[in-house]
Design a protein around this motif. Structure first.
Motif, mmCIF file in Angstrom:
data_model
loop_
_atom_site.group_PDB
_atom_site.id
_atom_site.type_symbol
_atom_site.label_atom_id
_atom_site.label_comp_id
_atom_site.label_asym_id
_atom_site.label_seq_id
_atom_site.Cartn_x
_atom_site.Cartn_y
_atom_site.Cartn_z
ATOM 1 N N PHE A 158 14.310 50.723 -25.343
ATOM 2 C CA PHE A 158 13.011 51.281 -24.946
ATOM 3 C C PHE A 158 13.139 52.518 -24.063
ATOM 4 N N TRP A 167 7.273 48.656 -18.946
ATOM 5 C CA TRP A 167 6.358 47.751 -19.648
ATOM 6 C C TRP A 167 5.025 47.608 -18.930
ATOM 7 N N VAL A 176 3.674 47.972 -25.002
ATOM 8 C CA VAL A 176 5.126 47.852 -24.945
ATOM 9 C C VAL A 176 5.567 46.474 -24.469
#
Length: 275
Positions: A88, A93, A99
């Motif tokens: 990622f 997040w 996400v």
């Protein structure tokens, strides 16, 4: 002290958790229930209340005292930093819409892949496994490629199918190692040995794969070259035990057990601070 080394393209240092490069994924993605290992209930996907804004644990130095011993025995095998920084690319997040759920799903898969990498890299260090080194290298390279796949591919990966390909090789490694142990090594694979009295037992080269050794008395036991993959060592008493050359033993298993200064561990593992 653990000896980090590179084995056929995989640096074992990358298979050790580096919490400073992770986004607290184990503190968010995983669930836990109030028990001897955890002081509270937490559902998957909800941040632990002890997780700070910088992704550090607010009670890291007091986890056991505050009822979170379960955290001290968890090991992601470096999956946390791989997902956070590679898969990622450092995206947070908490700030990137959509996400979080995908990242948590990928983390669960990545941890399993990294555990497989740990076993395979260890297998390639064993001279007894030389007859199948080529096969081990091939599956190691394939596993490494999977860890570098995109998030969607990883989230949809059939890890069980990949394990089914790897497991026969790891079983063969165990057989090759045991073949070099004098006598007839014991086969206690998957055995219920909870609380068993095994003080001073000769378990050299024993097949203890998946054995339940919870709270077993293994003081001064000889576990040299024993196969301990998947063995449950929670609260097992390893004081004075000799695990020199034990194969497929992980740091998480050691952390879950009890030991002392006389316990002899494989070179790749570290003596837990709470011992």
């Amino acid at each position: 002290m653990p000896q980090d080394h590179q084995t056929h393209g995989v640096d074992r240092a990358d298979l050790r958790a580096d919490c400073g490069r992770c986004q607290g994924l184990c503190c968010v993605a995983l669930p836990f229930s109030a028990s001897a290992g955890f002081a509270i209930d937490k559902e998957a996907g909800r941040p632990c209340p002890n997780l700070r804004g910088d992704f550090r644990c607010g009670i890291h130095t007091d986890l056991r005292a505050k009822g979170f011993s379960g955290c001290t025995v968890f090991d992601c095998f470096g999956a946390g930093q791989q997902v956070s920084q590679v898969t990622f690319a450092g995206r947070d997040w908490r700030e990137t819409p959509g996400v979080a759920r995908e990242m948590f799903a990928v983390f669960a898969v990545m941890r399993q892949l990294h555990e497989i990498l740990w076993y395979l890299t260890e297998a390639l260090t064993l001279p007894q496994a030389r007859p199948i080194h080529d096969e081990l290298r091939e599956v190691l390279e394939d596993t490494g490629r999977l860890t570098r796949a995109g998030a969607r591919e990883l989230a949809e990966l059939d890890v069980a199918a990949h394990r089914a390909r790897v497991n026969p090789l790891l079983l063969r490694v165990g057989e090759l190692v045991r073949a070099g142990v004098p006598g007839r090594p014991k086969n206690r694979r998957g055995a219920d040995l909870i609380g068993a009295r095994l003080k001073g037992a000769d378990l050299r080269g024993a097949d203890l794969r998946g054995a339940y050794l919870i709270a077993a008395d293994l003081r001064n036991a000889d576990l040299r070259a024993a196969d301990l993959i998947g063995a449950d060592l929670r609260d097992a008493d390893l004081r004075g035990a000799d695990l020199t050359g034990a194969i497929f033993l992980t740091q998480a298993q050691v952390n879950a057990a009890r030991g002392d200064a006389a316990t002899r561990l494989p070179a790749a593992l570290t003596r837990p601070a709470h011992w």
